[in-house]
Structure formats: structure tokens, C-alpha cells
Design a protein around this motif. Structure first.
Motif, PDB file in Angstrom:
ATOM      1  N   GLY A  77       0.800  -1.219   0.000  1.00 11.96           N
ATOM      2  CA  GLY A  77       0.000   0.000   0.000  1.00 11.96           C
ATOM      3  C   GLY A  77       0.831   1.266   0.000  1.00 11.96           C
ATOM      4  N   ARG A  78       2.089   1.162   0.476  1.00  8.14           N
ATOM      5  CA  ARG A  78       2.945   2.347   0.507  1.00  8.14           C
ATOM      6  C   ARG A  78       3.407   2.765  -0.884  1.00  8.14           C
ATOM      7  NH1 ARG A  78       5.541  -0.576   4.783  1.00  8.14           N
ATOM      8  NH2 ARG A  78       7.341  -0.910   3.410  1.00  8.14           N
ATOM      9  N   HIS A  79       3.339   1.840  -1.833  1.00 11.62           N
ATOM     10  CA  HIS A  79       3.856   2.119  -3.170  1.00 11.62           C
ATOM     11  C   HIS A  79       2.764   2.326  -4.209  1.00 11.62           C
ATOM     12  CE1 HIS A  79       7.788   1.157  -1.626  1.00 11.62           C
ATOM     13  NE2 HIS A  79       7.359  -0.031  -1.212  1.00 11.62           N
ATOM     14  N   LEU A  80       1.498   2.263  -3.797  1.00  9.76           N
ATOM     15  CA  LEU A  80       0.386   2.448  -4.718  1.00  9.76           C
ATOM     16  C   LEU A  80      -0.462   3.627  -4.278  1.00  9.76           C
ATOM     17  CD1 LEU A  80      -0.829  -1.239  -5.285  1.00  9.76           C
ATOM     18  CD2 LEU A  80       0.484   0.188  -6.877  1.00  9.76           C
ATOM     19  N   HIS A  81      -0.965   4.331  -5.275  1.00 12.39           N
ATOM     20  CA  HIS A  81      -1.904   5.425  -5.014  1.00 12.39           C
ATOM     21  C   HIS A  81      -3.285   4.915  -5.424  1.00 12.39           C
ATOM     22  CE1 HIS A  81      -3.276   9.535  -4.548  1.00 12.39           C
ATOM     23  NE2 HIS A  81      -3.834   9.485  -5.752  1.00 12.39           N
ATOM     24  N   LEU A  82      -4.206   4.812  -4.475  1.00 11.21           N
ATOM     25  CA  LEU A  82      -5.542   4.287  -4.732  1.00 11.21           C
ATOM     26  C   LEU A  82      -6.562   5.385  -4.483  1.00 11.21           C
ATOM     27  CD1 LEU A  82      -3.817   1.785  -3.143  1.00 11.21           C
ATOM     28  CD2 LEU A  82      -5.845   0.581  -3.954  1.00 11.21           C
ATOM     29  N   VAL A  83      -7.344   5.689  -5.509  1.00 13.12           N
ATOM     30  CA  VAL A  83      -8.388   6.702  -5.375  1.00 13.12           C
ATOM     31  C   VAL A  83      -9.444   6.463  -6.449  1.00 13.12           C
ATOM     32  CG1 VAL A  83      -7.192   8.347  -6.880  1.00 13.12           C
ATOM     33  CG2 VAL A  83      -8.872   9.184  -5.230  1.00 13.12           C
ATOM     34  N   GLY A  84     -10.706   6.610  -6.047  1.00 14.27           N
ATOM     35  CA  GLY A  84     -11.799   6.489  -7.005  1.00 14.27           C
ATOM     36  C   GLY A  84     -11.919   5.130  -7.644  1.00 14.27           C
ATOM     37  N   GLY A  85     -11.542   4.078  -6.940  1.00 10.63           N
ATOM     38  CA  GLY A  85     -11.646   2.739  -7.503  1.00 10.63           C
ATOM     39  C   GLY A  85     -10.554   2.393  -8.488  1.00 10.63           C
ATOM     40  N   ARG A  86      -9.488   3.207  -8.549  1.00  5.19           N
ATOM     41  CA  ARG A  86      -8.390   2.953  -9.477  1.00  5.19           C
ATOM     42  C   ARG A  86      -7.061   3.032  -8.732  1.00  5.19           C
ATOM     43  NH1 ARG A  86     -10.002   2.747 -14.727  1.00  5.19           N
ATOM     44  NH2 ARG A  86     -12.128   3.474 -15.141  1.00  5.19           N
ATOM     45  N   PHE A  87      -6.019   2.467  -9.334  1.00  2.00           N
ATOM     46  CA  PHE A  87      -4.715   2.461  -8.691  1.00  2.00           C
ATOM     47  C   PHE A  87      -3.641   2.887  -9.681  1.00  2.00           C
ATOM     48  CE2 PHE A  87      -4.959  -1.666 -10.764  1.00  2.00           C
ATOM     49  CZ  PHE A  87      -3.687  -1.821 -11.292  1.00  2.00           C
ATOM     50  N   ARG A  88      -2.552   3.336  -9.144  1.00  7.51           N
ATOM     51  CA  ARG A  88      -1.353   3.593  -9.943  1.00  7.51           C
ATOM     52  C   ARG A  88      -0.145   3.591  -9.013  1.00  7.51           C
ATOM     53  NH1 ARG A  88       0.393   8.804  -9.175  1.00  7.51           N
ATOM     54  NH2 ARG A  88      -1.157  10.328  -8.455  1.00  7.51           N
ATOM     55  N   PHE A  89       1.024   3.304  -9.571  1.00  3.74           N
ATOM     56  CA  PHE A  89       2.258   3.335  -8.794  1.00  3.74           C
ATOM     57  C   PHE A  89       2.613   4.783  -8.470  1.00  3.74           C
ATOM     58  CE2 PHE A  89       2.645  -0.885 -10.570  1.00  3.74           C
ATOM     59  CZ  PHE A  89       3.295  -1.598  -9.569  1.00  3.74           C
ATOM     60  N   HIS A  90       3.164   4.960  -7.283  1.00  2.38           N
ATOM     61  CA  HIS A  90       3.613   6.296  -6.928  1.00  2.38           C
ATOM     62  C   HIS A  90       4.703   6.769  -7.881  1.00  2.38           C
ATOM     63  CE1 HIS A  90       1.280   7.057  -3.390  1.00  2.38           C
ATOM     64  NE2 HIS A  90       1.683   5.962  -2.778  1.00  2.38           N
TER      65      HIS A  90
END
Length: 654
Positions: A77-90
């Protein structure tokens, strides 16, 4: 970065071959990221995220066998940005490291898990993609479907995904299917601007089609291969509307028509570009059937943006031209458009704005994969001339411009790159005989086109460009008895051109002519006009030239330079500098406009020329500020000026 560069081919670094996805995780990349601190569960989650082609969080959770609470609480979780039901790598570097650290079996398992999730979600196309990547041996049964999938991506403008899927299809297919796959991969690479990839794949398509058991249904790779080779050869006409469809066809047609109309009908060119302004831009390379169904490809958009930038430059909007091109350079294969014309444009915009080349422009030049058009090479001589002008090396600058004209001819003049006048440069250098000889050659060039200009066409050559050149040359050579008439002709030619920058350059030529004739008052008025127009257009380097001239002893009357730089009375409502404040506003400088302007318009014009702000004019005439703005707008239109300073300069000329 150097380590990563050594892991890539020259074509990757030039941008003419598709970059590996993810990029190699070089040692410098790992050092920049530092320890990730992952356990096995976190590595599994991040690997699934790294190979997924959609960014929906529920897909990530289902394929990795975890839940949102566990993900957020764990190291992944520290390396992913999760918002609005979507994810991306930091950061994409984390994705590179995770992908490279996983062995083949682990990556295969991740693709298999994603294939199952998408199959259950009734997304067969995405499931097929992951199934293909989880298959260690080629499966001919998948190849047909993958080719169709690649063609769908290509039809939607997603050239990066089309390229990737088509290459995977070629690894599974045989004979005709393999030939089709290479053909789609080649076309996708072409429209992405990856011309070396395009040549390689299209040649493979032709070879596979020729060696198969039958040629029925074999793809025609000859035309796209010819386009790719023409791009490498620097041909300006390498891409034409007939080569494209949908949004690409509209974009290329508008771009090419605009380039043909730049000399004679820039207004019509602006209308044409406005009609395609709503076309969807090229897709980011990570999309999978997201966004509009009909988007431009990068190569088509590169042509359109270069044309838009050139139109802004043609109208003298240096800032607008640079804004469009700067954005395009970041995303698109600009170096391939119109035989490398984007490179010439970027170079000249840099010199006019800052007086030197920027790093992005140097990188753009380095991305040239093959040749550039002769007109682009000729424009480089003009760049060197521009630098020589900034350093006061007049003879060198004039010589370089002469060489550029010989090599580029009418094509170069038609492009309206900001360029000093060679005749004036020779005058400044004291080479009067050479200046008159150059003027005579220019006059002979203009004589055949001295008839009425044809609206919307320049089949006879860059008519307005030549006429403006001639008018400014005559102004630079004028004596005291003819300078006023020469100035009028040069201003008229500039107004017909409709370029803020060219108007400024004409004012600068006029200022130098009056200074040479010992008329510093007139020189000051024109210098102020040049400074204002250069500032308006965004030509900072030329603005600096005007500023330096204002500071030159004996070039302008005492106090005029300081007046030009006085602070305005009110923000956004600057007085006309150097007129009323210099003591010239007590005369009725606007009397020559009686009969052209109404009585109230004359009242407004007189006060503005005296250096009053709109609010001060309103108070003096007992009307509203809005009424003053309306009257002043009418004055500008009737007199053909664009600013308060231009109005003041016009009044000073009498």
C-alpha cells in the motif's frame, strides 16, 4: 540514467523504436528508489499491478487474492496510489523494479490470474491478452484473435497498445496470420512515430506474406513501408491525408492545407484549424479501450500541432507558438512532421524568445532519425544569423541570411520564421554598396509579383513576404527626403502581413533609419513602438535589443528611454509611454485624423496620446470607463493600430 541508456538501443534513445515496458531497472534506478521493504504477499500484489492493462482496484484485489484493508495496511500500500476505484504506482521506477525482480514463472502466474478475473467479468478481449502472455509456447489458436484486437486498438488511435498486441500475435501466428500481425505492428509503429520499428515490422510482413503457402489475404505493407522510409529520408510530403482515416485524416488534411495558406490567407488557415480543434488528442500509452473511440495518433497530431504553432508564429504570436510546440515536444514525434520543420520552428522560437537554444530543443534535434528537408537545413543558417545579430556581427549575419536564401529559396521565405533584414544589416555594417546590390536583387524578385495579391493563394511565391522585405530594405536605405514615404510603405506592408512581430521589426528598422539620419526624436518614437510590439508578441530577445537601443547615448533624446520604462498609472491600463510624459502631448498631434474619426473619438485619441489612462480620460470627458474603451476600440480599428503605444507613435509621425 547513463546505465539505463547503455541498456537501450540507439533507436530507443532517438524515439524511433518503442521503449521496453517497463523500462530496465538499472542500478541508478534502484539506488534512487531505495529498499522497497516487501514481503512475498506484497510482491505478488505489486507484480499484478505491474502487468495489469486496466487500473481498476477490484481487478487488482481479485487477481492478487487480497482485500483492500490488507492492501492498505501492508507494505504494498505504501507504493500504490488508490483513489476512485483505481490504482497507480507512486513512481514508474517501482513498477520497473518489481517487474524485473520477478522470474518468468511468477509473471506467467500473474497473467494467468488476471486472465481468469477478466474472463469472469465478461471481458474476453482483455482475458485473451493475459492468456497469451501466460502461454509459454506459441498458440496459433490465439493469434487470429490477437491480430483483431490489435486492429481494434489501432482503429481507436491507441498505437502503443496495438503495437504491443500485434507483436505478441506474431509470436503465436504462422504464415498469413503472422504476416497480418507484422503489418499491424508496422502500421502502429509508423503512426506512433517509431519509424525504425515500422520499417522492421513492415519488411517482415512483406517477407512473411511472400513465403507463406498462399498470398490470398496477405497484407499490403508496401505503402506504409514507403511512408516510413520517406520519413527517415526527411521528405516533407511523406504523410498525406490519403494515408490515414478518421481523426488522423482530418488532422493531416487541416495541417497540410494550413501550411499552404500561411503566406496569403492566415485568417482562413485559422478557420480550418478551428474546425479540427475538438479532435481527441493522442492517447497515453497505458490506456486499454478507455476514452474516445476516435482519437488522433501521435504522428498525425504532431503534424497538426506544428501547423498550429506555425500559424501562431505567422501572426506574430511568439508566446502562443511556443506554448503549442513546447507541449507537443513533450508528447509527440515532432521531429518527423513536415520533414523536420518542427525542429526549425523550435530553434527559431528559442532564439527569438531567449537568445539561445533550450535543452528540450537540443533533445529534439538529437531525435532526428535520418535526414531533414533542405529547407530545414537552410533555416539553421538563419539561426546562426540570428545569433550574430544579437552580438552585433552585421556582415556575418547578412552573409548567413544570403546563404540561407540561396539554399531554401521561396520555401524558406514562405515559412515566416522571424528573421532580420539582410539589407538593413549591411547598412548597419557600413556596407552601402553591398546593401544596394542586395536591394536591387530583391527588387527584381518582387517585380514579377507586383500585381494584385490573390486572396487565399500564393502560387506565385511568398508575395507578402517579399513585398515586406523590399519595403523594409528601401526604408533602411532611404535618405532624409524619402524616409517618411519609405516608412509609410513599410508600415503598410507590415499591416497587410498582420503579424505583431513583423510590425515590431518594421518599427525597429524605422528607428535605426531615423537615427542614421540624425532624427533622434523620430527614432525614439519608433523604438518605443518596436519595444511594445516585441513585448506583446513574446519576442524577449528582440525586446532586449530595443531596450539596449533606448539606453544608447545619442540614439534617442534625453529622457525618452526613462519614460519608456516608467511604471503605468494603473495596472492593465498603461499610458502611451514616451508621448505626453515627454512633453509632446501639448501639441494637437491628432489633427490629421479629423474627418476619419468622430469628434468624441478624436477627444479620446488626443488624451490617450498625451499619456492618460482610460480612467483619467473618462474623468476628463465625464463619461464612463466603458464608454472610453468602446471609443478607443473604434479608434484602433479605424487607424489600424493595436495598442496605445502604436497610436502614440502614429500621432508622432504626423
Amino acid at each position: 540514467m547513463d546505465q539505463t541508456a547503455r541498456m537501450l538501443d540507439d533507436e530507443h534513445l532517438l524515439g524511433t523504436a518503442l521503449m521496453p515496458d517497463p523500462l530496465p531497472a538499472a542500478r541508478a534506478v534502484r539506488e534512487a528508489v531505495g529498499p522497497l521493504g516487501l514481503d512475498e504477499d506484497a510482491r505478488r500484489v505489486l507484480l499484478v499491478a505491474a502487468v495489469a492493462v486496466v487500473d481498476r482496484t477490484e481487478v487488482l484485489l481479485a487477481a492478487s487474492g487480497t482485500d483492500i484493508d490488507t492492501l492498505m495496511a501492508g507494505p504494498a500500500g505504501r507504493h500504490l496510489h488508490l483513489v476512485g476505484g483505481r490504482f497507480r504506482f507512486h513512481h514508474p521506477r517501482i513498477r520497473s523494479i518489481v517487474h524485473e525482480d520477478a522470474d518468468l514463472a511468477t509473471r506467467t502466474a500473474a497473467h494467468g490470474a488476471l486472465a481468469e478475473v477478466h474472463r469472469r467479468a465478461d471481458e474476453p478481449l482483455i482475458a485473451m491478452w493475459h492468456t497469451a502472455l501466460s502461454t509459454l509456447a506459441g498458440d496459433p489458436l490465439l493469434a487470429d484473435g490477437l491480430v483483431e484486437l490489435a486492429e481494434q486498438h489501432l482503429a481507436r488511435g491507441d498505437v502503443h497498445r496495438a503495437h504491443e498486441v500485434a507483436r505478441e500475435a506474431a509470436s503465436h501466428g504462422t504464415d498469413e496470420v503472422r504476416a497480418r500481425a507484422f503489418a499491424v505492428a508496422g502500421r502502429a509503429a509508423l503512426w506512433a512515430g517509431h519509424v525504425h520499428d515500422a520499417v522492421m515490422h513492415l519488411r517482415r510482413a512483406a517477407h512473411a506474406a511472400g513465403t507463406g503457402s498462399t498470398t490470398e489475404g496477405a497484407p499490403d505493407a508496401a505503402r506504409p513501408l514507403g511512408i516510413a522510409l520517406a520519413l527517415l529520408d526527411g521528405r516533407p510530403d511523406a504523410v498525406v491525408p490519403g494515408d490515414a482515416c478518421g481523426a488522423d485524416r482530418a488532422a493531416i488534411a487541416a495541417a497540410r492545407k494550413t501550411m499552404r495558406m500561411l503566406d496569403g490567407a492566415p485568417g482562413e488557415a485559422a478557420t480550418i484549424l478551428g474546425e479540427v480543434a475538438e479532435l481527441a488528442p493522442a492517447r497515453p500509452p497505458s490506456w486499454w479501450f478507455d476514452g474516445p473511440s476516435d482519437a488522433m495518433t501521435p504522428l498525425a497530431e504532431a503534424h497538426l500541432r506544428v501547423a498550429q504553432s506555425y500559424l501562431a508564429l505567422r501572426l506574430g504570436d511568439i508566446t502562443g507558438a511556443a506554448s503549442v510546440l513546447d507541449d507537443a515536444v513533450e508528447r509527440l514525434p515532432v521531429a518527423l512532421a513536415f520533414g523536420g520543420l518542427g525542429i526549425a520552428l523550435a530553434r527559431r522560437l528559442d532564439l527569438v524568445r531567449e537568445g539561445h537554444l533550450s535543452r528540450p530543443t537540443a533533445a529534439l534535434e538529437a531525435s532526428v532519425s535520418g535526414q531533414v528537408a533542405p529547407v530545414v537545413r537552410a533555416a539553421t543558417l538563419g539561426d546562426r544569423a540570428q545569433t550574430a545579430v544579437f552580438d552585433g556581427r552585421w556582415v556575418e549575419a547578412a552573409t548567413l541570411l544570403g546563404l540561407a536564401a540561396e539554399r531554401g529559396g521561396d520555401e524558406l521565405r514562405r515559412l515566416w520564421l522571424p528573421t532580420p533584414d539582410p539589407v538593413e544589416l549591411l547598412v548597419l555594417a557600413g556596407q552601402d554598396r553591398a546593401a544596394r546590390h542586395s536591394h536591387e536583387r530583391l527588387r527584381l524578385h518582387v517585380l514579377p509579383t507586383a500585381g494584385p495579391e490573390s486572396a487565399g493563394s500564393f502560387s506565385g511565391g511568398p508575395t507578402r513576404r517579399r513585398r515586406l522585405d523590399l519595403a523594409r530594405a528601401e526604408l533602411a536605405l532611404a535618405d532624409a527626403s524619402g524616409v517618411n514615404r519609405a516608412r509609410e510603405r513599410a508600415v503598410e506592408a507590415s499591416l497587410r502581413v498582420g503579424s505583431t512581430f513583423e510590425r515590431g521589426l518594421t518599427e525597429l528598422v524605422a528607428a535605426r533609419a531615423y537615427a542614421r539620419l540624425g532624427l533622434p526624436g523620430d527614432a525614439a518614437a519608433h523604438l518605443l513602438g518596436a519595444h511594445e510590439l516585441f513585448e506583446e508578441s513574446g519576442a524577449k530577445a528582440w525586446e532586449h535589443i530595443a531596450e539596449q537601443a533606448l539606453k544608447t547615448p545619442g540614439f534617442v533624446p534625453a529622457g525618452a528611454g526613462e519614460t519608456a520604462r516608467r511604471a503605468p498609472d494603473e495596472p492593465g491600463d498603461e499610458p502611451a509611454a514616451g508621448v505626453g510624459q515627454a512633453g509632446l502631448g501639448q501639441e494637437d498631434l491628432c489633427g490629421q485624423w479629423d474627418g476619419l474619426l468622430t469628434e468624441r473619438e478624436l477627444d479620446v485619441a488626443r488624451l490617450v496620446v498625451q499619456g492618460r489612462t482610460n480612467r483619467q480620460v473618462a474623468a476628463n470627458l465625464y463619461v464612463s470607463v466603458r464608454t472610453v474603451e468602446v471609443h478607443l476600440g473604434r479608434v484602433f480599428r479605424k487607424l489600424g493600430v493595436r495598442s496605445r503605444t502604436e497610436l502614440a507613435v502614429l500621432a508622432l509621425r504626423g
